[in-house]
Write an enzyme that holds these catalytic residues in place. Structure first.
Site, PDB file in Angstrom:
ATOM      1  N   PHE A  30      -3.750  14.298 -10.858  1.00 61.12           N
ATOM      2  CA  PHE A  30      -4.269  14.538  -9.507  1.00 61.12           C
ATOM      3  C   PHE A  30      -5.652  13.907  -9.395  1.00 61.12           C
ATOM      4  O   PHE A  30      -6.624  14.523  -8.968  1.00 61.12           O
ATOM      5  CB  PHE A  30      -4.291  16.056  -9.233  1.00 61.12           C
ATOM      6  CG  PHE A  30      -4.302  16.420  -7.765  1.00 61.12           C
ATOM      7  CD1 PHE A  30      -3.422  15.829  -6.869  1.00 61.12           C
ATOM      8  CD2 PHE A  30      -5.199  17.379  -7.281  1.00 61.12           C
ATOM      9  CE1 PHE A  30      -3.431  16.166  -5.523  1.00 61.12           C
ATOM     10  CE2 PHE A  30      -5.215  17.737  -5.936  1.00 61.12           C
ATOM     11  CZ  PHE A  30      -4.330  17.118  -5.057  1.00 61.12           C
ATOM     12  N   THR A  33      -1.034   9.180 -14.136  1.00 56.11           N
ATOM     13  CA  THR A  33      -2.028   9.573 -15.134  1.00 56.11           C
ATOM     14  C   THR A  33      -2.703   8.298 -15.638  1.00 56.11           C
ATOM     15  O   THR A  33      -2.667   7.262 -14.965  1.00 56.11           O
ATOM     16  CB  THR A  33      -1.383  10.375 -16.287  1.00 56.11           C
ATOM     17  OG1 THR A  33      -0.473   9.540 -16.999  1.00 56.11           O
ATOM     18  CG2 THR A  33      -0.637  11.600 -15.755  1.00 56.11           C
ATOM     19  N   GLU A  77       5.834  -0.702  -8.194  1.00 61.34           N
ATOM     20  CA  GLU A  77       5.138  -1.798  -7.510  1.00 61.34           C
ATOM     21  C   GLU A  77       3.641  -1.778  -7.818  1.00 61.34           C
ATOM     22  O   GLU A  77       3.007  -2.821  -7.972  1.00 61.34           O
ATOM     23  CB  GLU A  77       5.361  -1.692  -5.992  1.00 61.34           C
ATOM     24  CG  GLU A  77       4.676  -2.770  -5.179  1.00 61.34           C
ATOM     25  CD  GLU A  77       5.195  -4.180  -5.456  1.00 61.34           C
ATOM     26  OE1 GLU A  77       6.396  -4.415  -5.281  1.00 61.34           O
ATOM     27  OE2 GLU A  77       4.391  -5.052  -5.859  1.00 61.34           O
ATOM     28  N   VAL A 129       1.188  -3.672 -10.796  1.00 57.20           N
ATOM     29  CA  VAL A 129       0.550  -4.987 -10.680  1.00 57.20           C
ATOM     30  C   VAL A 129      -0.013  -5.124  -9.269  1.00 57.20           C
ATOM     31  O   VAL A 129       0.703  -4.930  -8.290  1.00 57.20           O
ATOM     32  CB  VAL A 129       1.565  -6.130 -10.937  1.00 57.20           C
ATOM     33  CG1 VAL A 129       0.892  -7.491 -10.809  1.00 57.20           C
ATOM     34  CG2 VAL A 129       2.203  -5.984 -12.314  1.00 57.20           C
ATOM     35  N   GLY A 188     -18.766  -0.122  -9.061  1.00 56.69           N
ATOM     36  CA  GLY A 188     -17.561   0.659  -9.304  1.00 56.69           C
ATOM     37  C   GLY A 188     -16.329  -0.177  -9.590  1.00 56.69           C
ATOM     38  O   GLY A 188     -15.227   0.346  -9.720  1.00 56.69           O
ATOM     39  N   LYS A 201      -0.059  -6.831 -17.347  1.00 55.19           N
ATOM     40  CA  LYS A 201       0.539  -7.212 -16.065  1.00 55.19           C
ATOM     41  C   LYS A 201       1.404  -8.462 -16.208  1.00 55.19           C
ATOM     42  O   LYS A 201       2.464  -8.568 -15.574  1.00 55.19           O
ATOM     43  CB  LYS A 201      -0.567  -7.415 -15.027  1.00 55.19           C
ATOM     44  CG  LYS A 201      -1.302  -6.102 -14.719  1.00 55.19           C
ATOM     45  CD  LYS A 201      -2.580  -6.328 -13.926  1.00 55.19           C
ATOM     46  CE  LYS A 201      -3.297  -5.020 -13.622  1.00 55.19           C
ATOM     47  NZ  LYS A 201      -4.658  -5.244 -13.069  1.00 55.19           N
ATOM     48  N   GLY A 221      -8.082   0.129  -5.655  1.00 57.27           N
ATOM     49  CA  GLY A 221      -8.435   0.971  -4.513  1.00 57.27           C
ATOM     50  C   GLY A 221      -7.469   2.136  -4.442  1.00 57.27           C
ATOM     51  O   GLY A 221      -6.272   1.966  -4.617  1.00 57.27           O
TER      52      GLY A 221
END
Lengths: 348, 348
Positions: free
Chosen positions: B11, B97, B150, B153, B207, B225, B323
């Protein structure tokens, strides 16, 4: 394995590239569950040919331009588009004639005849889509068939299908694109020091620009594409005439140099966006983009579209905007959409 | 209208963003034919919470970090991941996680428990996909459920789904990408004159970069990836250890300046390509790209992938690579894929 019978309307570069693909790789789509057979071809130069058991593509592709289909079984020196579209045993009509930006004819009639006859239509022709796309979509729907036109914008590079298939669940608020390779090439060459006229002449010599480059340079080609994207992706109902359009004809070498000195690049941008009040604004104009803009780095004859979304921010796809094989792939992707529709209809 | 019950495993930022979306726009997906209800949440910091009738997301989202679910009905201070994943009334387990690049744990176990219990799994966690993606895909298949990832990557920017859904009928021969925003940001700042360490420090302050930037700068993040893209899109079966990896740690200001003076830009490129003999080669390394290369103009923390295809040439998609909301959208797109699977299963 399903076999789809195709009628090729127009036998120029794009439909010839499709025919070559079918000739060279007849089993290419078997893993997708279908194969393709061309049962009819019409063209102003060749006339028409209808062969229910499938046309020998190697033979017709070897015919010199100007040779008529007249001496072949099922052939005629006359294109007979209406008769072939309405009566040939085609499941799918592949419309790839020329684009009229005024009334979309003769392609609009070709599409209507096909849809009214219960045949699916796939096309790379932006005229009928930009001018009568909504009506033709409804006509397809009421006849239980599909009307697909991925190639009307950015040839085979996925734009319409990308938005519909992979942006599900997103709200799209704007699309902004470099939608004409010729004008983008010209602007790039002006950055390298050429004048506008020199750059246009070079683009013509390379085959990018038409003998009359007005539609490319003046923005009217992009206007049609912006109208398509606005209607298709932002759910509005605009006519190309509603798209305020300015081309690159007044961009000077000084403009280009001044922008570059400040880290900007001039691009011919077609844009449609939903305003806060819900209205959709569509415009074509040259814009000096900052280097970090996702469309600033699109070079040469490449095309690109940036999608503005609510959850994902801006996503940009770039790729070829022209080319006979690349555009023929748009038809292939449309035919795959027909196949998915047909499978769904059988299963439902 | 179908309601899917979700178990959120982890979470942190991404699953919280998903929970916020469901809280704020409960009807967002009704036009797609489903709605979402969170029936379980587990997290190292909060413990676990199972409420069959649906968790009050506004309430749990308002809880300060460190507060335990212990005092809520169905709550516990202990995460109880295994029990919740196996026994909660979830249809879909949302695994978000942390990524272990060594063995993919604990996420691999989370995914296995869910799939074996007949629950769909959606995840943004690249560890299990890169390390055991093929096995987990087979496990999903044999349990009649789907495993979607999805977001492993380029966060929500469509890459895997784009290739599968809109490149049908194309042969994909290579993928080449800028798959780590931190290293791309750092290289851009080096072009602006910063040293490597300064640029990393700036990325940390903004960040973008972790406290330990080794995985970003050294290429091991991109390696995972590339392994995913090679296996998923080029049909091979490689392990991340098979991907020869060089990071950007040895790129100097002089390297960057010399490239710029010649019109080139250094980029950390992850690539997988099929050689003429059928073998798939996968590599991560810094490459000085010419300005016209489709990845040369990708600026800042943006990510991008170029797909090389047989009929369409090169198509590039760029967009956010990180993001919390953007990554939560990847989960949404995966849930839509679950819904499409479920609809197909019902209809078949």
């Amino acid at each position: 394995m399903i076999t789809y019978n195709l009628a090729l309307i127009g036998f120029g570069g794009v439909n010839r590239a499709l025919a070559e693909l079918i000739r060279d790789e007849p089993g290419r789509f078997s893993s997708l569950g279908f194969e393709l057979r061309v049962v009819a071809i019409t063209d102003l130069a060749f006339g028409s040919l209808v062969q229910r058991e499938g046309i020998d593509l190697a033979a017709v592709l070897a015919m010199p331009r100007g040779h008529s289909f007249n001496d072949l079984p099922g052939g005629s020196a006359d294109p007979r588009n209406e008769e072939v579209i309405k009566n040939s045993p085609a499941d799918i009509v592949v419309e790839a004639t020329f684009t009229s930006p005024i009334d979309g004819e003769p392609a609009v009639s070709h599409v209507k005849w096909a849809l009214e006859a219960g045949k699916h239509v796939v096309t790379t022709n932006k005229g009928p889509v930009a001018l009568q796309g909504l009506e033709l979509g409804k006509l397809a729907s009421s006849n239980g068939v599909v009307f697909e036109y991925e190639g009307a914008v950015m040839s085979g590079t996925p734009v319409i299908r990308l938005a519909h298939k992979v942006f599900a669940g997103l709200e799209l608020t704007a699309v902004q694109g470099i939608l004409n390779g010729t004008s983008n090439y010209v602007l790039g060459r002006m950055e390298a020091g050429l004048g506008l006229d020199q750059a246009i002449a070079e683009a013509q010599a390379l085959g990018y620009a038409e003998a009359d480059p007005t539609a490319d340079i003046g923005g009217s080609d992009v206007r049609l594409k912006v109208a398509i994207l606005a209607n298709e992706l932002l759910g509005t109902e605009i006519h190309p005439d509603d798209v305020e359009t300015t081309g690159i004809q007044d961009i000077t070498g000084d403009d280009v140099n001044e922008a570059m000195a400040n880290g900007f690049r001039w691009k011919l941008i077609g844009e449609a966006r939903r305003e806060a009040d819900g209205r959709v604004i569509a415009v074509v104009q040259p814009v000096a983009l900052p280097a970090a803009h996702p469309l600033a780095g699109i070079s040469g004859a490449t095309n690109a579209v940036s999608f503005t979304t609510d959850l994902l921010g801006t996503v940009t796809v770039s790729g070829p905007g022209a080319g006979r094989v690349e555009t023929a792939y748009a038809l292939v992707s449309d035919i795959i959409a027909v196949h998915e529709f047909a499978k769904g209809a059988v299963r439902a």
